[in-house]
Design an enzyme around this catalytic site. Structure first.
Site, PDB file in Angstrom:
ATOM      1  N   ASP B  69       0.847  -1.179   0.000  1.00  0.00           N
ATOM      2  CA  ASP B  69       0.000   0.000   0.000  1.00  0.00           C
ATOM      3  C   ASP B  69       0.893   1.243   0.000  1.00  0.00           C
ATOM      4  O   ASP B  69       1.674   1.455   0.921  1.00  0.00           O
ATOM      5  CB  ASP B  69      -0.886  -0.028   1.244  1.00  0.00           C
ATOM      6  CG  ASP B  69      -1.787   1.180   1.317  1.00  0.00           C
ATOM      7  OD1 ASP B  69      -2.494   1.417   0.340  1.00  0.00           O
ATOM      8  OD2 ASP B  69      -1.751   1.883   2.325  1.00  0.00           O
ATOM      9  N   THR B 102      -3.154   5.302  -4.018  1.00  0.00           N
ATOM     10  CA  THR B 102      -2.083   6.067  -3.397  1.00  0.00           C
ATOM     11  C   THR B 102      -0.749   5.795  -4.074  1.00  0.00           C
ATOM     12  O   THR B 102       0.119   6.656  -4.097  1.00  0.00           O
ATOM     13  CB  THR B 102      -1.966   5.722  -1.916  1.00  0.00           C
ATOM     14  OG1 THR B 102      -1.953   4.316  -1.784  1.00  0.00           O
ATOM     15  CG2 THR B 102      -3.125   6.285  -1.151  1.00  0.00           C
ATOM     16  N   THR B 103      -0.574   4.585  -4.597  1.00  0.00           N
ATOM     17  CA  THR B 103       0.670   4.287  -5.296  1.00  0.00           C
ATOM     18  C   THR B 103       0.677   4.993  -6.642  1.00  0.00           C
ATOM     19  O   THR B 103       1.661   5.621  -7.033  1.00  0.00           O
ATOM     20  CB  THR B 103       0.816   2.774  -5.515  1.00  0.00           C
ATOM     21  OG1 THR B 103       0.474   2.111  -4.327  1.00  0.00           O
ATOM     22  CG2 THR B 103       2.212   2.425  -5.907  1.00  0.00           C
ATOM     23  N   ASP B 400      -9.068   0.248   2.051  1.00  0.00           N
ATOM     24  CA  ASP B 400      -9.091   0.631   0.645  1.00  0.00           C
ATOM     25  C   ASP B 400     -10.400   0.224  -0.005  1.00  0.00           C
ATOM     26  O   ASP B 400     -11.023   1.006  -0.720  1.00  0.00           O
ATOM     27  CB  ASP B 400      -7.925  -0.041  -0.106  1.00  0.00           C
ATOM     28  CG  ASP B 400      -6.625   0.683   0.147  1.00  0.00           C
ATOM     29  OD1 ASP B 400      -6.639   1.608   0.978  1.00  0.00           O
ATOM     30  OD2 ASP B 400      -5.612   0.314  -0.466  1.00  0.00           O
TER      31      ASP B 400
END
Lengths: 544, 535
Positions: B69, B102-103, B400
């Site tokens: 994550d 988020t990545t 998530d």
């Protein structure tokens, strides 16, 4: 342009192949350390603590060894975390896996060792993982097909349990008297009648005597002495279990204090206090009891009163002891004593003081609840006793799980060979790179019987090939027979490939399944890693 | 140099202690910032997508986290560089706003920085680059809206929602049981969602984890789970139709705040005080009993005597319940938190259909389940797992998935995943670039290139030939005029993401592009970096 430091000083970062190498090396180091303890002929380790006194533990329990290691390599730490063996968590945490901790580590390590070779062959780790997953499912199904379930036949079920207990114990210090201990463990677990609450089984260790003198007691033993002048033996006891202050019984209203102006007043108040205590004791005795067990201290004065009334008073039983006593005698833990009619009293047939070794203990027999029992372990030294307790704990865990899930498989490397055979078949049917990974999985499975044989000083290469040939036949029950193998070494080697059904070497299916899944989970977690970032260690404040 | 002259011509320093500071100016500053930003992006690049790899992070205390994550990796990396911190913030703000991707946002920003570096080398002014990026990001966002689809689901038909959550979960370590976890997440969100107002309050979903059992045992509980047990071991373990008194006052004699002393100087006083004390306990228990409570939940502890009295009067009780849990219980059961015994009234009691204590494994662990509450909108996701690491990672993954489901409830537009949206935007931006006069054209084209880097990273992580795959997919998109073609990460055999059921929320994607552009613009505008050399 020089790349600035992104991370803080002292932090380190390892990437790609280097990171993978670090995980492999770390994990394999742990595996190599622990693998010599696998199997009935596994060796023990001496662990010396760094704490004061340099306590020494001698064990071959995988969980205990791993718990005691100080490890810096993150991958090795993961292996330990996966098994839930953090040093600060009590040992009950390994219940879920119970016995097979060593097997999990060895299998996970072998899976990583095989994966390392595949990575060197330029196979992507994700491909290896998906191959491993397919293989795990296949192996699980293969095992599922061969399980034996004897739940309905109580005689056979008991013999299954005996076999499992003996198999588990045979690799431990108790192997000399394994039949004796297996009997004890099975009896204890059967009394639980299906509940997995091992708390009802109390283990008391008393140095002295030999391991053979250990026994299972059907009652409850409290490690306390009976007060002076009180009866040493009570039949048909009525027990009040309580948690109340029996010293001064302070006034709890905040800010209260005694302020007096003369000695006479002090004496008066002391008298009132005594009176209060006397009344409390009277109330307690008014319950019609002849045994009173308190969690807190009982001072001399009330003790004397109890002795006068012929009531057995036991002070300072710890919290566990109290709860367990309340549970087994069916009483209620009381803290107020105004309504004697509504307080449930505990009952038991007989309370007596018994001697074990040099210590006197209080023995409650004929208790209401039949589930509880106590195992008294005797042994030459503390080390032996500790190790015996660990072994017995393992056996109890496995047995209690087996009572719930009564499926049983053979032991001695049999399940691994069964799985390996089916996984091999799958590898042949699967096209693509995955098949390499599946094949590798089967090799990793076969490593377990290899190590068992190696540890026993047998010719592993010869044995495994024989075993594999045996397993090509339908319904083979062949496994490695280490025990007779060691005795009759001069005879033809074929006798080492024994019939596991005839030898009665069994293992719980649930444990095997847990081993398989935990190992693959650990291996997968480590394989997915491609970068290790280590933060700067937190500095200790210097308090010099 | 930071040297100036005053009106008399004497030199003086503008910066204090100049020697001990390092200073980067102009192009050098931008270059160094870009390198730092890219270094962070490079770390995350290999974690992108369903086949992304994990990172192992060792915290200052030696604890290990394994995760892929993006937000978590950056959070725990403990970075020192200022620009790198900006990137961490970027990922965090995507986490707060959207909770997913988020990545991707960091990889995107890294690619933009890389392109900007090339343009700087060609002598284009950083402000012009920033302007160009701004224009391009607007084009991309518009194009996203064009290719977005409406996503239909109803309360009866939750399958599409589950599919979306499964996409999110498939890149995590928990993908072994992504189906069941996705179902749990969707059910949890729908339970607390207000479909009329299109609002979801994620605070009502409590995610609780407990070591032990298997991941498959994870369950959704319509109610609250408290990690506590009954205060007395012999209290009933199951209460039906419970009326709950929620107390924040201890079962102890009152302790007035003002300092006081009660002096005992005669035997009578001693006696009365004793009686008084017993009276207190009796009163307290009686008050609870009188209002009709069948369960007492208390924030503080009980005296042993009070405990026994409660047990005696058949009034089960739970002690030492934390403040947050207490509030959740109050919300769920519709009760009021009562600070004093005197204020206890029947209306303030909470209602729950079933309260039960559940024991786990062979150990003494017990948890309290409060179910069938009056207000069923608080739910708990109770995660089981073999070890703490697994549970933490599952918590993050569930978070998530919850965010994705929530975003869909809020706004049901979606774009297809697998890099297809980025490729479509890249094509649109590329086409738009030629129509734009001025130097910015180059920056816009560079933006299109940067967009390509996400599908490229996806292909690379999946073990495919990145350039080959990307050009093939791009060609397919143009030829078939189908913006749903993406990278086939999971080896299913089709490039059409509609068939693979891989999609992401429109707002998530838009946010990604906008946030990344913003941060890159900010970094490009920095032309002077002053660092004190030692603290």
């Amino acid at each position: 342009m020089a790349v600035d430091r992104i991370l803080k000083d002292e932090a380190s970062e390892e990437k790609g192949d280097r990171a993978r190498m670090a995980t492999f090396v770390g994990a394999l180091a742990i595996v190599d350390l622990i693998k010599t303890t696998l199997g009935p002929k596994g060796m023990d380790k001496i662990l010396q603590s760094t704490g004061r006194g340099h306590n020494v533990t001698v064990t071959n329990d995988g969980a205990t060894i791993m718990k005691s290691l100080h490890i810096d390599n993150p991958a090795a730490k993961v292996l330990i975390v996966v098994l839930n063996l953090k040093p600060d968590i009590s040992k009950t945490q390994d219940d879920e896996v119970g016995d097979g901790t060593t097997s999990v580590v060895v299998l996970a390590g072998e899976l990583l060792r095989e994966a390392e070779k595949l990575v060197a062959m330029k196979i992507h780790p994700m491909t290896i993982i998906s191959g491993y997953r397919m293989a795990t499912e296949c192996a699980h199904n293969a095992l599922l097909k061969k399980v034996v379930d004897n739940k309905l036949d109580s005689d056979k079920f008991r013999s299954d349990l005996m076999n499992i207990a003996m198999t588990t114990l045979s690799s431990k210090i108790l192997s000399q008297d394994k039949e004796h201990f297996a009997n004890m463990a099975v009896d204890a677990v059967m009394r639980l009648k299906g509940s997995t609450n091992l708390e009802a089984i109390q283990i008391i260790k008393k140095p002295g005597g030999s391991l053979r003198d250990s026994f299972l007691d059907e009652g409850f033993i409290l490690d306390k002495k009976i007060g002076v002048g009180q009866p040493k033996r009570i039949e048909n006891a009525k027990i009040l279990v309580s948690n109340t202050a029996m010293d001064t019984d302070k006034v709890k209203i905040y800010g209260a204090r005694v302020r007096v102006d003369s000695m006479a007043k002090v004496a008066e108040i002391e008298g009132a206090e005594k009176e209060k205590m006397r009344e409390k004791v009277k109330k307690i005795i008014g319950h019609g009891i002849n045994c009173f067990v308190n969690r807190q201290l009982i001072y001399n004065f009330p003790e004397e009163l109890f002795a006068d009334a012929g009531v057995l008073a036991i002070e300072h039983a710890d919290f566990d002891g109290i709860e367990r006593l309340a549970l087994v005698t069916g009483g209620e833990i009381a803290s107020t004593f105004d309504n004697p009619e509504s307080v449930k009293l505990g009952e038991c047939k007989l309370i007596e003081e018994i001697m074990i070794g040099e210590d006197r203990l209080i023995h409650f027999s004929g208790v209401a609840l039949g589930q509880a029992c106590t195992i008294v372990l005797r042994g030459a030294s503390e080390h032996v006793l500790d190790e015996a307790e660990r072994s017995l704990h393992d056996a109890l865990c496995v047995l209690s799980q087996t009572v719930n899930d009564s499926r049983v498989v053979h032991g001695g490397g049999w399940p691994e060979m069964v799985m390996a055979k089916d996984v091999d078949d799958l590898a042949r049917k699967t096209p693509g790179k995955k098949s390499h990974a599946i094949e590798a999985f089967s090799r990793a499975l076969q490593a377990i019987p290899t190590i068992i044989a190696d540890n026993a000083g047998l010719d592993s290469a010869e044995l495994i090939s024989k075993l594999r040939a045996e397993h090509q036949k339908e319904d083979s029950t062949a496994g490695i027979d280490v025990i007779t193998g060691a005795v009759s070494r001069l005879e033809s080697l074929s006798c080492h490939v024994g019939d596991m059904a005839a030898l009665g070497i069994s293992e719980s299916f649930k444990v095997k399944q847990a081993v398989l899944y935990s190992a693959i989970e650990a291996a997968e977690g480590l394989l997915r890693v491609d970068e290790i970032i280590r933060c700067a260690p937190r500095r200790r404040e210097d308090r010099m | 140099m930071a040297l100036a002259f005053d009106e008399y011509g004497r030199p003086f320093f503008i910066l204090k202690e100049q020697e001990s500071k390092t200073r980067l100016r102009g192009l050098d500053a931008q270059k160094s910032n870009i390198t730092a930003g890219r270094a962070v992006a490079r770390i995350l690049r290999s974690s992108l997508g369903p086949k992304g790899m994990d990172k192992m992070l060792q915290s200052p205390d030696g604890d290990i986290t394994i995760t892929n994550d993006g937000a978590t990796i950056l959070e725990q990396m403990d970075v020192d560089n200022q620009i790198a911190k900006l990137m961490v913030d970027l990922s965090r703000s995507q986490d707060y706003e959207i909770g997913d991707g988020t990545t991707g946002v960091v990889v995107m920003a890294g690619a933009l920085l890389e392109q900007a570096g090339n343009l700087l080398d060609r002598g284009i002014h950083p402000i012009r680059i920033a302007e160009g990026y701004e224009v391009a990001s607007r084009m991309a966002v518009e194009n996203l809206e064009k290719i977005a689809h409406k996503f239909e689901f109803g309360e009866a038909d939750v399958e599409p929602l589950i599919q979306t959550c499964m996409t999110t979960l498939s890149s995590k370590i928990v993908n072994r049981c992504k189906r069941s976890l996705a179902e749990i997440a969707v059910k949890a969100v729908l339970a607390v969602a207000d479909l009329e107002r299109k609002d979801v309050n994620l605070d009502l979903i409590k995610v609780e984890g407990k070591v032990g059992g298997k991941l498959e045992d994870t369950e959704l509980i319509y109610g609250i789970v408290v990690d506590k047990d009954m205060s007395h071991p012999q209290m009933p373990k199951q209460i039906e139709d419970a009326k709950i008194a929620i107390l924040t006052c201890p079962f102890e004699p009152p302790k007035p705040k003002t300092k006081h002393k009660v002096d005992i100087d005669t035997v009578e006083k001693f006696e009365t005080l004793r009686k008084q004390e017993q009276q207190y306990f009796d009163d307290m228990v009686k008050k609870c009993k009188d209002v009709g409570a069948t369960l007492v939940i208390c924030q503080w502890g009980f005296d042993d005597e009070a405990n026994h009295l409660l047990m005696h009067r058949n009034l089960p009780a739970v002690r030492w319940v934390g403040g947050v849990e207490l509030e959740l219980i109050a919300i769920a059961t519709g009760g009021r938190i009562v600070p004093r015994f005197q204020e206890l009234t029947p209306e303030k009691l909470g209602l729950a259909g079933l309260v039960r204590e559940k024991a786990f494994g062979t150990t003494k662990d017990r948890m309290l389940y409060i179910e069938h509450c009056a207000n069923s909108r608080a739910v708990t996701i109770f995660i089981r797992g073999g070890n703490k690491m697994m549970i933490e990672e599952t918590k993050r993954s569930i978070h998530d998935a919850l965010c994705v489901a929530r975003n869909l409830v809020r706004n049901n537009s979606i774009v297809y995943g697998g890099g297809s949206a980025e490729i479509a935007c890249s094509l649109a931006v590329e086409a738009g670039a030629d129509r734009y006069p001025g130097v910015e054209q180059y920056a816009i084209r560079a933006f299109a290139e940067a967009l390509d880097s996400i599908p490229m990273a996806l292909a690379e992580n999946s073990g495919l030939q990145p350039i080959e795959t990307l050009s093939a997919v791009k060609h397919q998109q143009v030829k078939e005029n189908n913006p749903c073609c993406g990278i086939d990460c999971s080896d299913i055999g089709t490039n059409d993401m509609r068939e693979q059921n891989v999609f992401e929320t429109l707002i998530g994607k838009q946010q990604q592009i906008l946030l990344a552009t913003q941060v890159v613009k900010m970094i490009l505008k920095i032309d002077d970096v002053i660092t004190p050399s030692e603290f």
